[in-house]
Design an enzyme around this catalytic site. Structure first.
Site, PDB file in Angstrom:
ATOM      1  N   CYS A 105       0.825  -1.213   0.000  1.00  0.00           N
ATOM      2  CA  CYS A 105       0.000   0.000   0.000  1.00  0.00           C
ATOM      3  C   CYS A 105       0.853   1.254   0.000  1.00  0.00           C
ATOM      4  O   CYS A 105       1.685   1.471   0.884  1.00  0.00           O
ATOM      5  CB  CYS A 105      -0.922  -0.013   1.220  1.00  0.00           C
ATOM      6  SG  CYS A 105      -1.932   1.472   1.334  1.00  0.00           S
ATOM      7  N   ARG A 140      -0.152   4.727   2.985  1.00  0.00           N
ATOM      8  CA  ARG A 140      -0.109   4.460   4.421  1.00  0.00           C
ATOM      9  C   ARG A 140       0.150   5.661   5.324  1.00  0.00           C
ATOM     10  O   ARG A 140       0.178   5.520   6.541  1.00  0.00           O
ATOM     11  CB  ARG A 140       0.917   3.350   4.708  1.00  0.00           C
ATOM     12  CG  ARG A 140       0.434   1.996   4.269  1.00  0.00           C
ATOM     13  CD  ARG A 140       1.489   0.936   4.498  1.00  0.00           C
ATOM     14  NE  ARG A 140       2.470   0.875   3.420  1.00  0.00           N
ATOM     15  CZ  ARG A 140       3.598   0.173   3.475  1.00  0.00           C
ATOM     16  NH1 ARG A 140       3.901  -0.498   4.562  1.00  0.00           N
ATOM     17  NH2 ARG A 140       4.430   0.148   2.436  1.00  0.00           N
ATOM     18  N   TRP A 184      -9.110   5.226  -0.013  1.00  0.00           N
ATOM     19  CA  TRP A 184      -9.712   5.790  -1.220  1.00  0.00           C
ATOM     20  C   TRP A 184      -8.858   5.394  -2.404  1.00  0.00           C
ATOM     21  O   TRP A 184      -7.744   4.893  -2.250  1.00  0.00           O
ATOM     22  CB  TRP A 184      -9.858   7.311  -1.107  1.00  0.00           C
ATOM     23  CG  TRP A 184      -8.613   8.015  -0.697  1.00  0.00           C
ATOM     24  CD1 TRP A 184      -7.489   8.228  -1.440  1.00  0.00           C
ATOM     25  CD2 TRP A 184      -8.346   8.582   0.598  1.00  0.00           C
ATOM     26  NE1 TRP A 184      -6.545   8.889  -0.697  1.00  0.00           N
ATOM     27  CE2 TRP A 184      -7.045   9.131   0.553  1.00  0.00           C
ATOM     28  CE3 TRP A 184      -9.085   8.696   1.787  1.00  0.00           C
ATOM     29  CZ2 TRP A 184      -6.471   9.777   1.652  1.00  0.00           C
ATOM     30  CZ3 TRP A 184      -8.506   9.338   2.868  1.00  0.00           C
ATOM     31  CH2 TRP A 184      -7.219   9.873   2.791  1.00  0.00           C
ATOM     32  N   GLU A 211      -5.243   3.032 -10.292  1.00  0.00           N
ATOM     33  CA  GLU A 211      -5.782   1.690 -10.033  1.00  0.00           C
ATOM     34  C   GLU A 211      -6.932   1.410 -10.997  1.00  0.00           C
ATOM     35  O   GLU A 211      -7.107   0.294 -11.472  1.00  0.00           O
ATOM     36  CB  GLU A 211      -6.308   1.584  -8.595  1.00  0.00           C
ATOM     37  CG  GLU A 211      -5.271   1.815  -7.533  1.00  0.00           C
ATOM     38  CD  GLU A 211      -5.856   1.586  -6.147  1.00  0.00           C
ATOM     39  OE1 GLU A 211      -6.214   2.580  -5.489  1.00  0.00           O
ATOM     40  OE2 GLU A 211      -5.993   0.419  -5.738  1.00  0.00           O
TER      41      GLU A 211
HETATM   42  N1  ARG Z   1      -6.575  -1.996  -6.825  1.00  0.00           N
HETATM   43  C1  ARG Z   1      -7.862  -2.324  -6.278  1.00  0.00           C
HETATM   44  C2  ARG Z   1      -8.963  -1.854  -7.224  1.00  0.00           C
HETATM   45  O1  ARG Z   1      -8.684  -1.297  -8.224  1.00  0.00           O
HETATM   46  C3  ARG Z   1      -8.073  -1.703  -4.927  1.00  0.00           C
HETATM   47  C4  ARG Z   1      -6.995  -1.975  -3.895  1.00  0.00           C
HETATM   48  C5  ARG Z   1      -7.038  -1.047  -2.713  1.00  0.00           C
HETATM   49  N2  ARG Z   1      -6.855   0.311  -3.122  1.00  0.00           N
HETATM   50  C6  ARG Z   1      -6.940   1.381  -2.310  1.00  0.00           C
HETATM   51  N3  ARG Z   1      -6.784   2.557  -2.849  1.00  0.00           N
HETATM   52  N4  ARG Z   1      -7.160   1.262  -1.034  1.00  0.00           N
HETATM   53  O2  ARG Z   1     -10.127  -2.002  -6.968  1.00  0.00           O
END
Ligand code: ARG
Length: 399
Positions: free
Chosen positions: A89, A92, A263, A268
């Site tokens: 992560c 953090r 968030w 991602e």
């Molecule tokens: N990578 C994952 C997704 O696209 C989520 C993982 C957690 N990500 C976060 N920003 N807490 O759904």
């Protein structure tokens, strides 16, 4: 303050033992892990009080029941440190702000599902997303804990099409097929963004499916700040990523159902979920609509299209008032986190291959260095059985 253990803790006679597929801890290991954790907690938190009496109490509880019941303060500290220790992560810096919902007395499927939906509502918080974890009943020698099958509370179905392609998220093809076999009825008109039901398994009830209520699912329709046709792609994504199949491990106690969220970082969604060729695979279509020369890789049409998808994600979350972060900002914050941890006399375990963003890596400061990668506890663990249930829809934990 102590919370009374739920009825049925300690031992309920007649329940089958904890499933063998997921790690069973011997008493010596539990004692050592409890001691290590309590030393950490009492060493870091000045309000924790003296270590010795609590340690004596916990060791006695382990001797009689095989496990122990965390105080709410231990639980909150343990959950926050599990985040702090999560090597993958980048977000953090805010580990201390994690809101912990103590739901350890909830162990039935309907209760778990209802509280998961409430988690989604309160974590969304009108768009100002709050990092949050809901901790359900722990694993005990007398009664196995509930399990959530889904990888996240909100995931989109991936439907097998006659042409061999998938409608929706191909990552959940097998999972979706399994849920349909188990009796899930997809919407009449299937779309690329149909929310899958939540599957909660308990030893008494087996796997049960729960449709998410509308108020629990907040989504952001995607549009681009300049490319007006982008909205016609009808892409969207959910606002809150709540990982729901990791086991939270604190001081020798396991919480297999402990969904948690932060968030989103835009990449991602924009550089992975919508762009990976085995996910929504949108890069070729966006490049075509942009009129890019896709006949030759050296035009870098993929890279150009990827940037615009990611601009659309960040822009749309912003205009919808939903918390999101970009990979440049988040990389700088992660370096601040590393400095703060070093000043606190702690190492910060990190996995380079997960920390470096999936686009423009070398433009972010996290790229240009190495990290300690030793595992630390408390932590979140992704058991292979849980990973399999999340992608293939089985086999059940309690056959
Ligand atoms: N990578 C994952 C997704 O696209 C989520 C993982 C957690 N990500 C976060 N920003 N807490 O759904």
């Amino acid at each position: 303050m102590r919370v009374a253990p739920p009825p049925g803790h300690p031992p309920v006679p007649g329940h089958p033992p904890v499933s063998r597929s997921e790690p069973e801890l011997d008493l010596e290991t539990v004692r050592a892990a409890a001691k290590e954790f309590l030393e950490l907690f009492h060493g870091e938190d000045p309000h924790a009080g003296p270590l010795e009496p609590r340690l004596t109490e916990v060791l006695r509880e382990i001797d009689t029941t095989g496990t122990y019941w965390h105080t709410p303060e231990e639980l909150a500290f343990g959950a926050r440190v599990a985040w702090r220790n999560n090597k993958r992560c980048i977000g953090r810096l805010y580990w201390h702000s994690l809101q912990v919902r103590d739901l350890r007395t909830v162990s039935d499927a309907g209760g778990v599902a209802a509280h998961c939906f409430e988690h989604l509502r309160t974590a969304h918080n009108g768009g100002r997303i709050r990092p949050m974890i809901s901790v359900f009943a722990p694993e005990t020698p007398s009664r196995p804990a509930p399990r959530i099958w889904n990888e996240q509370l909100i995931r989109y179905a991936g439907y097998e099409q006659p042409d061999g392609r998938a409608l929706g998220d191909p990552r959940y093809r097998a999972f979706t097929t399994k849920l349909i076999q188990r009796g899930w009825q997809p919407p009449e008109r299937r779309s690329a963004f149909d929310v899958l039901p939540l599957v909660v398994e308990t030893v008494e009830e087996g796997p049960r499916m729960f449709q998410l209520p509308g108020q629990a699912v907040h989504e952001v329709p995607l549009e681009h700040p300049e490319l007006t046709w982008f909205a016609d792609l009808e892409l969207r994504w959910h606002a809150v990523p709540v990982i729901s199949n990791n086991r939270l491990v604190i001081g020798g106690v396991s919480y297999p159902a402990a969904p948690f969220n932060g968030w989103y970082m835009g990449t991602e969604i924009g550089a992975r979920n919508l762009a990976d060729s085995d996910r929504y695979d949108m890069v070729p279509e966006v490049a075509a609509r942009m009129g890019l020369d896709t006949s030759n890789e050296a035009t870098l049409w993929r890279d150009q299209a990827l940037v615009e998808i990611n601009r659309a994600v960040l822009h749309s979350f912003h205009t919808n008032g939903v918390t999101v972060t970009d990979h440049h900002t988040e990389s700088r914050r992660f370096l601040i986190h590393l400095e703060k941890e070093a000043r606190a006399g702690r190492g910060c375990p990190a996995d380079w291959s997960w920390i470096v963003p999936p686009m423009s890596g070398s433009q972010t400061p996290v790229f240009h260095r190495y990290y300690d990668s030793d595992n630390q506890v408390p932590n979140f663990v992704n058991d292979p059985e849980a990973a399999c249930r999340a992608l293939r829809g089985g086999p059940p934990a309690f056959p």
